[in-house]
Scaffold this motif. Structure first.
Motif, PDB file in Angstrom:
ATOM      1  N   GLU A  76       0.867  -0.989   0.022  1.00 55.51           N
ATOM      2  CA  GLU A  76       0.040   0.112  -0.103  1.00 55.51           C
ATOM      3  C   GLU A  76       0.900   1.331   0.119  1.00 55.51           C
ATOM      4  O   GLU A  76       0.259   2.306   0.262  1.00 55.51           O
ATOM      5  CB  GLU A  76      -0.932  -0.027   1.180  1.00 55.51           C
ATOM      6  N   ALA A  77       2.236   1.219  -0.091  1.00 54.37           N
ATOM      7  CA  ALA A  77       3.026   2.312  -0.123  1.00 54.37           C
ATOM      8  C   ALA A  77       2.704   3.066  -1.098  1.00 54.37           C
ATOM      9  O   ALA A  77       2.316   2.662  -2.484  1.00 54.37           O
ATOM     10  CB  ALA A  77       4.506   2.054  -0.078  1.00 54.37           C
ATOM     11  N   PRO A 125      14.257 -13.679   0.663  1.00 52.72           N
ATOM     12  CA  PRO A 125      12.880 -14.050   0.703  1.00 52.72           C
ATOM     13  C   PRO A 125      12.160 -12.490   0.757  1.00 52.72           C
ATOM     14  O   PRO A 125      12.813 -11.554   1.261  1.00 52.72           O
ATOM     15  CB  PRO A 125      12.764 -14.743   1.943  1.00 52.72           C
ATOM     16  N   ILE A 126      11.154 -12.396   0.258  1.00 52.29           N
ATOM     17  CA  ILE A 126      10.332 -11.173   0.048  1.00 52.29           C
ATOM     18  C   ILE A 126       8.972 -11.544   0.534  1.00 52.29           C
ATOM     19  O   ILE A 126       8.167 -12.537   0.223  1.00 52.29           O
ATOM     20  CB  ILE A 126      10.167 -10.550  -1.312  1.00 52.29           C
ATOM     21  N   LEU A 127       8.523 -10.498   1.684  1.00 53.40           N
ATOM     22  CA  LEU A 127       7.177 -10.379   2.345  1.00 53.40           C
ATOM     23  C   LEU A 127       6.635  -9.262   1.847  1.00 53.40           C
ATOM     24  O   LEU A 127       7.066  -8.061   2.026  1.00 53.40           O
ATOM     25  CB  LEU A 127       7.352 -10.822   3.619  1.00 53.40           C
ATOM     26  N   VAL A 128       5.246  -9.416   1.321  1.00 51.33           N
ATOM     27  CA  VAL A 128       4.430  -8.054   1.045  1.00 51.33           C
ATOM     28  C   VAL A 128       3.495  -8.239   1.873  1.00 51.33           C
ATOM     29  O   VAL A 128       2.861  -8.970   2.349  1.00 51.33           O
ATOM     30  CB  VAL A 128       4.115  -8.119  -0.278  1.00 51.33           C
ATOM     31  N   LEU A 129       3.299  -6.625   2.248  1.00 45.36           N
ATOM     32  CA  LEU A 129       1.891  -6.520   3.141  1.00 45.36           C
ATOM     33  C   LEU A 129       1.097  -5.873   2.088  1.00 45.36           C
ATOM     34  O   LEU A 129       1.088  -5.134   1.353  1.00 45.36           O
ATOM     35  CB  LEU A 129       2.270  -5.341   3.950  1.00 45.36           C
ATOM     36  N   ALA A 151      -6.746  -9.838   2.330  1.00 50.36           N
ATOM     37  CA  ALA A 151      -6.545 -10.925   2.109  1.00 50.36           C
ATOM     38  C   ALA A 151      -7.006 -11.497   0.648  1.00 50.36           C
ATOM     39  O   ALA A 151      -6.330 -12.231   0.080  1.00 50.36           O
ATOM     40  CB  ALA A 151      -7.266 -11.825   2.930  1.00 50.36           C
ATOM     41  N   ASP A 152      -7.798 -10.880   0.063  1.00 49.25           N
ATOM     42  CA  ASP A 152      -8.299 -11.235  -1.287  1.00 49.25           C
ATOM     43  C   ASP A 152      -7.157 -10.550  -2.587  1.00 49.25           C
ATOM     44  O   ASP A 152      -7.345 -10.813  -3.554  1.00 49.25           O
ATOM     45  CB  ASP A 152      -9.633 -10.560  -1.685  1.00 49.25           C
ATOM     46  N   ASP A 153      -6.353  -9.859  -2.011  1.00 48.22           N
ATOM     47  CA  ASP A 153      -5.294  -9.341  -2.755  1.00 48.22           C
ATOM     48  C   ASP A 153      -4.074 -10.476  -2.808  1.00 48.22           C
ATOM     49  O   ASP A 153      -2.830 -10.102  -3.376  1.00 48.22           O
ATOM     50  CB  ASP A 153      -4.778  -8.050  -2.117  1.00 48.22           C
ATOM     51  N   ARG A 154      -4.447 -11.422  -2.464  1.00 46.49           N
ATOM     52  CA  ARG A 154      -3.237 -12.330  -2.385  1.00 46.49           C
ATOM     53  C   ARG A 154      -2.673 -12.921  -3.988  1.00 46.49           C
ATOM     54  O   ARG A 154      -1.482 -13.155  -4.119  1.00 46.49           O
ATOM     55  CB  ARG A 154      -3.680 -13.648  -1.847  1.00 46.49           C
ATOM     56  N   TRP A 155      -3.570 -12.745  -4.655  1.00 47.35           N
ATOM     57  CA  TRP A 155      -3.308 -13.088  -6.080  1.00 47.35           C
ATOM     58  C   TRP A 155      -2.274 -11.966  -6.823  1.00 47.35           C
ATOM     59  O   TRP A 155      -1.298 -12.447  -7.721  1.00 47.35           O
ATOM     60  CB  TRP A 155      -4.395 -12.991  -7.089  1.00 47.35           C
ATOM     61  N   LEU A 156      -2.160 -10.765  -6.205  1.00 43.09           N
ATOM     62  CA  LEU A 156      -1.197  -9.818  -6.515  1.00 43.09           C
ATOM     63  C   LEU A 156       0.045 -10.033  -5.964  1.00 43.09           C
ATOM     64  O   LEU A 156       1.094  -9.826  -6.672  1.00 43.09           O
ATOM     65  CB  LEU A 156      -1.766  -8.303  -6.008  1.00 43.09           C
ATOM     66  N   ALA A 157       0.083 -10.593  -4.809  1.00 47.10           N
ATOM     67  CA  ALA A 157       1.259 -11.062  -4.165  1.00 47.10           C
ATOM     68  C   ALA A 157       1.924 -12.056  -4.960  1.00 47.10           C
ATOM     69  O   ALA A 157       3.076 -12.252  -5.108  1.00 47.10           O
ATOM     70  CB  ALA A 157       1.017 -11.630  -2.675  1.00 47.10           C
ATOM     71  N   ASP A 158       1.081 -13.449  -5.447  1.00 46.41           N
ATOM     72  CA  ASP A 158       1.767 -14.081  -6.444  1.00 46.41           C
ATOM     73  C   ASP A 158       2.116 -13.493  -7.590  1.00 46.41           C
ATOM     74  O   ASP A 158       3.115 -14.124  -7.961  1.00 46.41           O
ATOM     75  CB  ASP A 158       0.566 -15.194  -6.474  1.00 46.41           C
ATOM     76  N   TRP A 159       1.493 -12.731  -8.195  1.00 47.39           N
ATOM     77  CA  TRP A 159       1.984 -12.038  -9.387  1.00 47.39           C
ATOM     78  C   TRP A 159       3.390 -11.296  -9.046  1.00 47.39           C
ATOM     79  O   TRP A 159       4.260 -11.458 -10.246  1.00 47.39           O
ATOM     80  CB  TRP A 159       0.916 -10.919  -9.845  1.00 47.39           C
ATOM     81  N   SER A 160       3.550 -10.776  -7.872  1.00 50.28           N
ATOM     82  CA  SER A 160       4.678 -10.138  -7.617  1.00 50.28           C
ATOM     83  C   SER A 160       5.977 -11.031  -7.460  1.00 50.28           C
ATOM     84  O   SER A 160       7.063 -10.448  -7.324  1.00 50.28           O
ATOM     85  CB  SER A 160       4.743  -9.081  -6.533  1.00 50.28           C
ATOM     86  N   ARG A 161       5.693 -12.509  -7.368  1.00 50.88           N
ATOM     87  CA  ARG A 161       6.435 -13.228  -7.020  1.00 50.88           C
ATOM     88  C   ARG A 161       7.256 -12.939  -5.598  1.00 50.88           C
ATOM     89  O   ARG A 161       8.362 -13.605  -5.276  1.00 50.88           O
ATOM     90  CB  ARG A 161       7.635 -13.073  -8.132  1.00 50.88           C
ATOM     91  N   ALA A 162       6.278 -12.626  -4.717  1.00 46.57           N
ATOM     92  CA  ALA A 162       6.828 -12.519  -3.310  1.00 46.57           C
ATOM     93  C   ALA A 162       6.834 -14.053  -2.673  1.00 46.57           C
ATOM     94  O   ALA A 162       5.626 -14.938  -3.222  1.00 46.57           O
ATOM     95  CB  ALA A 162       6.007 -11.673  -2.650  1.00 46.57           C
ATOM     96  N   ASP A 163       7.397 -14.122  -1.528  1.00 46.30           N
ATOM     97  CA  ASP A 163       7.378 -15.308  -1.161  1.00 46.30           C
ATOM     98  C   ASP A 163       6.214 -15.515  -0.147  1.00 46.30           C
ATOM     99  O   ASP A 163       6.018 -16.818   0.165  1.00 46.30           O
ATOM    100  CB  ASP A 163       8.868 -15.597  -0.428  1.00 46.30           C
ATOM    101  N   ALA A 164       5.726 -14.449   0.441  1.00 43.31           N
ATOM    102  CA  ALA A 164       4.855 -14.649   1.206  1.00 43.31           C
ATOM    103  C   ALA A 164       3.952 -13.280   1.526  1.00 43.31           C
ATOM    104  O   ALA A 164       4.490 -12.340   0.954  1.00 43.31           O
ATOM    105  CB  ALA A 164       5.188 -15.045   2.861  1.00 43.31           C
ATOM    106  N   SER A 165       2.904 -13.363   1.983  1.00 44.88           N
ATOM    107  CA  SER A 165       2.135 -11.958   2.380  1.00 44.88           C
ATOM    108  C   SER A 165       1.296 -11.909   3.534  1.00 44.88           C
ATOM    109  O   SER A 165       1.079 -13.149   4.104  1.00 44.88           O
ATOM    110  CB  SER A 165       1.029 -11.590   0.876  1.00 44.88           C
ATOM    111  N   VAL A 166       1.171 -10.812   3.971  1.00 45.10           N
ATOM    112  CA  VAL A 166       0.427 -10.614   5.131  1.00 45.10           C
ATOM    113  C   VAL A 166      -0.641  -9.351   4.928  1.00 45.10           C
ATOM    114  O   VAL A 166      -0.070  -8.304   4.838  1.00 45.10           O
ATOM    115  CB  VAL A 166       1.331 -10.226   6.449  1.00 45.10           C
TER     116      VAL A 166
END
Length: 134
Positions: free
Chosen positions: A69-70, A91-95, A99-114
């Motif tokens: 959200e930055a 490893p990259i974790l994205v905030l 929760a429904d934005d998990r697909w964006l985290a997958d697209w970004s190739r982040a290792d995890a999201s919170v």
């Protein structure tokens, strides 16, 4: 040989957000030792994307936590850029905003999201799973 639980071992964690309160919440949630099997954490706070890229290019970062959200540069796009442009990334974790934005985290190739708002237990568990010795 130094064990990973030695007090001398530190892991640099880059925490990126334009919002100082978000960076503070992340660091407070994790503390300097989120799990006994992990090294002591040393935080590097970053408020702009160009400085994130400088730190990542220089190396020595063991985990990057990027705020999706930055503004003006979101952590999701930044995560994708880092994965596309650097040969080796920690490893990259994205905030993420929800929760429904998990697909964006997958697209970004982040290792995890919170998701926001930051749940300290969830963040700590996620970081521990990313950094736990294998």
């Amino acid at each position: 040989m130094t064990e990973i639980t030695s007090p001398d071992v530190e892991l640099r964690v880059l925490v990126y957000s334009h919002d100082a309160a978000t960076r503070s919440r992340v660091m407070s949630a994790l503390g300097t030792r989120p799990h006994p099997d992990l090294p002591r954490l040393h935080f590097t706070e970053v408020a702009t994307a160009p400085v994130v890229i400088e730190h990542m290019d220089a190396g020595g970062i063991g985990l990057a936590i990027l705020d999706g959200e930055a503004a003006p540069t979101g952590g999701l796009g930044l995560a994708k850029q880092l994965r596309d442009e650097l040969d080796h990334t920690p490893p990259i974790l994205v905030l993420i905003g929800r929760a429904d934005d998990r697909w964006l985290a997958d697209w970004s190739r982040a290792d995890a999201s919170v998701p926001h708002p930051i749940d300290p237990l969830r963040l700590r568990d996620t970081v521990t799973s990313l950094l736990a010795p294998t």
